[in-house]
Motif scaffolding. Structure first.
Motif, mmCIF file in Angstrom:
data_model
loop_
_atom_site.group_PDB
_atom_site.id
_atom_site.type_symbol
_atom_site.label_atom_id
_atom_site.label_comp_id
_atom_site.label_asym_id
_atom_site.label_seq_id
_atom_site.Cartn_x
_atom_site.Cartn_y
_atom_site.Cartn_z
ATOM 1 N N ARG A 189 0.826 -1.202 0.000
ATOM 2 C CA ARG A 189 0.000 0.000 0.000
ATOM 3 C C ARG A 189 0.866 1.261 0.000
ATOM 4 N NH1 ARG A 189 -4.651 -0.010 4.393
ATOM 5 N NH2 ARG A 189 -4.931 2.015 3.372
ATOM 6 N N THR A 190 2.007 1.208 0.684
ATOM 7 C CA THR A 190 2.887 2.370 0.728
ATOM 8 C C THR A 190 3.502 2.643 -0.641
ATOM 9 O OG1 THR A 190 3.410 1.941 3.065
ATOM 10 C CG2 THR A 190 4.920 3.368 1.837
ATOM 11 N N VAL A 191 3.930 1.575 -1.321
ATOM 12 C CA VAL A 191 4.481 1.739 -2.674
ATOM 13 C C VAL A 191 3.417 2.308 -3.611
ATOM 14 C CG1 VAL A 191 5.375 0.502 -4.687
ATOM 15 C CG2 VAL A 191 6.217 -0.068 -2.400
ATOM 16 N N ASP A 192 2.200 1.772 -3.511
ATOM 17 C CA ASP A 192 1.116 2.275 -4.353
ATOM 18 C C ASP A 192 0.819 3.732 -4.045
ATOM 19 O OD1 ASP A 192 -1.276 1.817 -6.182
ATOM 20 O OD2 ASP A 192 -2.302 2.394 -4.336
ATOM 21 N N HIS A 193 0.816 4.085 -2.768
ATOM 22 C CA HIS A 193 0.569 5.475 -2.360
ATOM 23 C C HIS A 193 1.653 6.395 -2.908
ATOM 24 C CE1 HIS A 193 -0.691 8.835 0.157
ATOM 25 N NE2 HIS A 193 0.531 8.921 0.638
ATOM 26 N N THR A 197 1.059 9.364 -5.578
ATOM 27 C CA THR A 197 1.461 10.726 -5.214
ATOM 28 C C THR A 197 2.391 11.309 -6.277
ATOM 29 O OG1 THR A 197 1.278 10.227 -2.847
ATOM 30 C CG2 THR A 197 2.600 12.138 -3.463
ATOM 31 N N GLY A 198 3.334 10.491 -6.743
ATOM 32 C CA GLY A 198 4.249 10.947 -7.789
ATOM 33 C C GLY A 198 3.530 11.294 -9.076
ATOM 34 N N LEU A 199 2.550 10.467 -9.463
ATOM 35 C CA LEU A 199 1.786 10.732 -10.679
ATOM 36 C C LEU A 199 0.967 12.017 -10.540
ATOM 37 C CD1 LEU A 199 0.548 7.125 -11.581
ATOM 38 C CD2 LEU A 199 2.291 8.482 -12.761
ATOM 39 N N GLY A 205 2.733 19.311 -12.913
ATOM 40 C CA GLY A 205 3.994 19.940 -13.271
ATOM 41 C C GLY A 205 4.946 20.097 -12.118
ATOM 42 N N LEU A 206 4.817 19.211 -11.125
ATOM 43 C CA LEU A 206 5.659 19.330 -9.936
ATOM 44 C C LEU A 206 6.608 18.153 -9.801
ATOM 45 C CD1 LEU A 206 2.935 20.549 -7.429
ATOM 46 C CD2 LEU A 206 4.721 21.913 -8.498
ATOM 47 N N GLY A 207 7.004 17.599 -10.926
ATOM 48 C CA GLY A 207 7.930 16.476 -10.887
ATOM 49 C C GLY A 207 9.352 16.945 -10.676
ATOM 50 N N ASP A 208 10.298 16.085 -11.060
ATOM 51 C CA ASP A 208 11.700 16.451 -10.912
ATOM 52 C C ASP A 208 12.029 17.655 -11.764
ATOM 53 O OD1 ASP A 208 12.102 14.331 -9.225
ATOM 54 O OD2 ASP A 208 12.682 12.957 -10.853
ATOM 55 N N PRO A 209 12.809 18.583 -11.270
ATOM 56 C CA PRO A 209 13.163 19.758 -12.039
ATOM 57 C C PRO A 209 13.985 19.377 -13.265
ATOM 58 C CG PRO A 209 14.499 19.642 -10.064
ATOM 59 C CD PRO A 209 13.443 18.590 -9.933
#
Length: 216
Positions: A189-193, A197-199, A205-209
């Motif tokens: 569940r933590t990996v899925d969360h 969250t990353g997606l 537009g808040l991914g890696d710079p």
């Protein structure tokens, strides 16, 4: 609600502690933390804890919420205190040292919890941005730092809830002694969360710079 789920949760109110400026509360927390590092004798440590408890009482935040860190980490406090006693051979000075260490840890944990319990999340994040802004010259991004802080504050109670759910599910299936049944669902569940969250951040537009010069 479990103690871990109450970590970092805001409790609305209009007490003097709620109305105090964030800067004042943050400085107070830092001073308590510094005093906790320096304290070695039980009497000053207990006096420090008493002051923190008086401030907590004036905040009108329920004791259950104020002591959530202590309730969640009581095993660690017990182990730390026990180690101090055993390391000193059970002598009176070692017992005093154990009391001092546990007292200052409780004071530091409670002051940190009190800061988040009496400060709305938005105001807390604004304070983080303001504090990090001078580091912009070194390449720090205050907005990203505040976003990271928000994710941490929200993820800790979520992960604690995942542990509670896994424990209840294992108990319902008669697997309360199975480490795998109590931890594997939490990991999944933590990996899925984290992935969701990353997606969500990437969609905004808040991914890696993007590294300098990589734009096309």
């Amino acid at each position: 609600m479990s103690a871990a789920r109450e970590l970092g949760a805001y409790w609305p109110g209009d007490s003097p502690v709620h109305r105090a400026r964030l800067r004042v509360k943050a400085v107070g927390m830092v001073l308590v933390s510094v005093a906790a590092v320096l304290a070695r004798d039980p009497l000053p440590a207990l006096a420090l804890l008493a002051v923190v408890l008086l401030v907590a009482g004036s905040s009108r935040v329920p004791a259950r919420r104020v002591f959530a860190p202590a309730r969640a980490g009581w095993v660690v406090l017990l182990l730390v205190g026990g180690y101090q006693v055993l390391a000193g051979g059970g002598s009176a000075p070692s017992i005093g040292q154990a009391v001092a260490v546990v007292a200052v840890l409780l004071a530091a944990m409670t002051s940190a919890q009190l800061l988040t319990a009496t400060t709305p999340t938005g105001r807390l994040l604004d304070g983080v941005v303001t504090a990090v802004r001078p580091l912009r010259r070194l390449g720090a991004d205050p907005d990203r730092f505040a976003l990271t802080t928000l994710i941490v504050l929200r993820s800790l109670p979520w992960i604690a809830g995942a542990f509670d759910d896994a424990r209840d599910a294992a108990l319902a299936r008669g697997l309360q002694r199975s480490l795998r049944a109590r931890t594997l669902p939490v990991v999944l569940r933590t990996v899925d969360h984290a992935q969701r969250t990353g997606l969500a951040l990437a969609a905004r537009g808040l991914g890696d710079p993007v590294p300098p010069g990589a734009e096309r």
